[in-house]
Design a protein around this motif. Structure first.
Motif, PDB file in Angstrom:
ATOM      1  N   LYS A  41       0.820  -1.206   0.000  1.00 10.41           N
ATOM      2  CA  LYS A  41       0.000   0.000   0.000  1.00 10.41           C
ATOM      3  C   LYS A  41       0.858   1.263   0.000  1.00 10.41           C
ATOM      4  CE  LYS A  41      -3.387  -0.039   2.936  1.00 10.41           C
ATOM      5  NZ  LYS A  41      -4.129   0.094   4.230  1.00 10.41           N
ATOM      6  N   TYR A  42       2.021   1.198   0.670  1.00 12.95           N
ATOM      7  CA  TYR A  42       2.790   2.418   0.898  1.00 12.95           C
ATOM      8  C   TYR A  42       4.127   2.495   0.160  1.00 12.95           C
ATOM      9  CZ  TYR A  42      -0.559   3.398   4.591  1.00 12.95           C
ATOM     10  OH  TYR A  42      -1.717   3.657   5.276  1.00 12.95           O
ATOM     11  N   ILE A  43       4.682   1.368  -0.286  1.00  9.07           N
ATOM     12  CA  ILE A  43       5.995   1.429  -0.927  1.00  9.07           C
ATOM     13  C   ILE A  43       5.873   1.933  -2.365  1.00  9.07           C
ATOM     14  CG2 ILE A  43       6.042  -0.900  -1.919  1.00  9.07           C
ATOM     15  CD1 ILE A  43       8.930   0.815  -0.042  1.00  9.07           C
ATOM     16  N   ASN A  44       6.893   2.654  -2.808  1.00 12.32           N
ATOM     17  CA  ASN A  44       6.935   3.136  -4.194  1.00 12.32           C
ATOM     18  C   ASN A  44       7.053   1.934  -5.139  1.00 12.32           C
ATOM     19  OD1 ASN A  44       7.807   4.141  -6.735  1.00 12.32           O
ATOM     20  ND2 ASN A  44       8.720   5.938  -5.774  1.00 12.32           N
ATOM     21  N   LYS A  45       6.080   1.726  -5.987  1.00 10.38           N
ATOM     22  CA  LYS A  45       6.039   0.551  -6.865  1.00 10.38           C
ATOM     23  C   LYS A  45       7.173   0.557  -7.892  1.00 10.38           C
ATOM     24  CE  LYS A  45       2.107  -0.878  -5.068  1.00 10.38           C
ATOM     25  NZ  LYS A  45       1.815   0.271  -4.184  1.00 10.38           N
ATOM     26  N   ASN A  46       7.721   1.723  -8.206  1.00  9.67           N
ATOM     27  CA  ASN A  46       8.788   1.805  -9.211  1.00  9.67           C
ATOM     28  C   ASN A  46      10.098   1.186  -8.720  1.00  9.67           C
ATOM     29  OD1 ASN A  46       7.187   3.211 -11.103  1.00  9.67           O
ATOM     30  ND2 ASN A  46       7.580   5.145 -10.040  1.00  9.67           N
TER      31      ASN A  46
END
Length: 418
Positions: free
Chosen positions: A197-202
């Motif tokens: 939910k919170y981590i940068n997906k990139n």
């Protein structure tokens, strides 16, 4: 009749003698034998005789510590703990101190028992131990925020650096196939849902899905919380595409059995003495000890290893520490310029900064096939990380913090300090 009376009397006397021996021999041994300071089986310090004071007596601390002292120093304690756990297991109780006695000899730590009080509500005596569920979730959110901001800072300062974050799952996240039937996993599953939910997906790479595909294999130690060398290999192989290296295939390694009697942290908690020990393996390629240098930096424990392994640690209980010499604030791995091929070439490799906890110890020897590596553990590293990146010409960054630490600690806030 007289003979029968004599026989009954003799039986009574023998019974009394045995009963008295059971009472007085352990009591005598308790006072004769010296106190033990550390339990290697349980990997913890044992209670010593508490110092008497009137304040401690009035507060109840003295009698409380006396009770702990008797429990910790009782003769044959380890054997009795093992017998108790075995007896309980025979009656269907498959858990001790939060360690689940699972299928195929696996001991799996559970994490869904939480404190009823938040840190703010606890007294000084109650600090430590379990967090509330909300505190675990907040730590995941906060640590994701620290990592995301660290990434933004790095891209702003060093736009060419390749940045990746991966979170090694806990054994209970992956080895669900080993858990007893109907074992609750719903709360455990919320940890990775919160992470995603919170981590940068990139920058995020999902190791949970990778390892779940191999959970019929020996990818976690049965008696410890770490992944095995095979588990670390699967992580290394899958990370190649994300980070940008071509992994060495498994068949190119020679697998060396370094130890056949490793008992890990979970075994120490569980008291299941009948569980068989684990095997520690090294994935080797001929010449590694000459090609690679591992340098452990520290005030009191500096050392240089030829290759990746500190074999002296194999003679201790913490045999996992044989990977790179164990947990340290900073470790460097680089190619040896004394190795003949490197004398004949303009030697230069990409430089990886591995920000990791102990899961990185068994992963780093694989990554060293492609990079010179600087490893730091934010729990102990005190220097400015941005200055460090500039000084050591870092080209790639991998943040590798396992889910247990991500949800219970907040050391990654140090990544924010420019």
């Amino acid at each position: 009749m007289n003979n029968e009376k004599k026989s009954n009397r003799l039986t009574d006397i023998i019974t009394i003698i045995i009963f008295l021996c059971l009472i007085f021999i352990p009591a005598a041994l308790f006072w004769i034998t010296p106190d033990i300071k550390v339990s290697e089986d349980e990997n913890r310090s044992l209670q010593q005789m508490p110092e008497f004071s009137l304040d401690n007596l009035i507060s109840g601390k003295y009698t409380q510590n006396i009770g702990k002292y008797y429990a910790d120093q009782f003769p044959f304690r380890n054997a009795l703990v093992g017998a108790k756990t075995l007896f309980s297991y025979g009656f269907g109780i498959n858990e001790n101190k939060g360690a689940v006695i699972a299928k195929n000899g696996y001991l799996i730590q559970r994490y869904d028992k939480y404190s009823e009080k938040s840190i703010a509500e606890k007294s000084d005596d109650e600090l430590g131990g379990d967090l509330t569920f909300d505190e675990n979730m907040q730590n995941i959110k906060d640590n994701c925020g620290y990592i995301n901001q660290f990434y933004e800072n790095i891209i702003d300062l060093y736009p060419d650096i390749n940045f990746t974050v991966a979170v090694p799952p806990r054994k209970i996240d992956v080895m669900t196939n080993k858990l007893p039937a109907f074992f609750p996993v719903d709360r455990h599953e919320k940890y990775f849902a919160e992470l995603e939910k919170y981590i940068n997906k990139n920058i995020y790479f999902d190791l949970l899905d990778v390892l779940k595909q191999h959970n019929e294999e020996y990818i976690y130690y049965r008696t410890d919380h770490h992944w095995t060398t095979l588990g670390a290999y699967y992580a290394y192989f899958s990370l190649g595409e994300k980070i940008g290296y071509t992994p060495v295939i498994k068949e190119d390694f020679t697998i060396e059995t370094a130890s056949e009697d490793f008992y890990g942290v979970t075994w120490s908690k569980a008291g299941a003495k009948w569980i068989k020990p684990d095997i520690i393996e090294y994935y080797r390629i001929l010449g590694d000890d000459e090609k690679f240098i591992t340098e452990v930096h520290g005030t009191n424990n500096s050392k240089i290893l030829h290759g990746f392994y500190d074999r002296e640690k194999l003679e201790t209980k913490d045999k996992y520490a044989s990977f790179l010499g164990g947990i340290n604030s900073r470790i460097s791995i680089y190619r040896s310029l004394d190795y003949q091929p490197y004398k004949l070439m303009d030697y230069k490799l990409e430089k990886l900064l591995l920000i990791a906890d102990s899961f990185g110890q068994s992963l780093a020897p694989f990554l060293a096939r492609h990079y010179d590596i600087e490893i730091i553990d934010t729990r102990f590293f005190k220097d400015n990380i941005y200055d460090f990146i500039k000084e050591y010409n870092i080209t790639d960054i991998l943040v590798l913090v396992n889910m247990e630490n991500l949800s219970t600690q907040n050391n990654l806030r140090k990544l924010m300090a420019k």
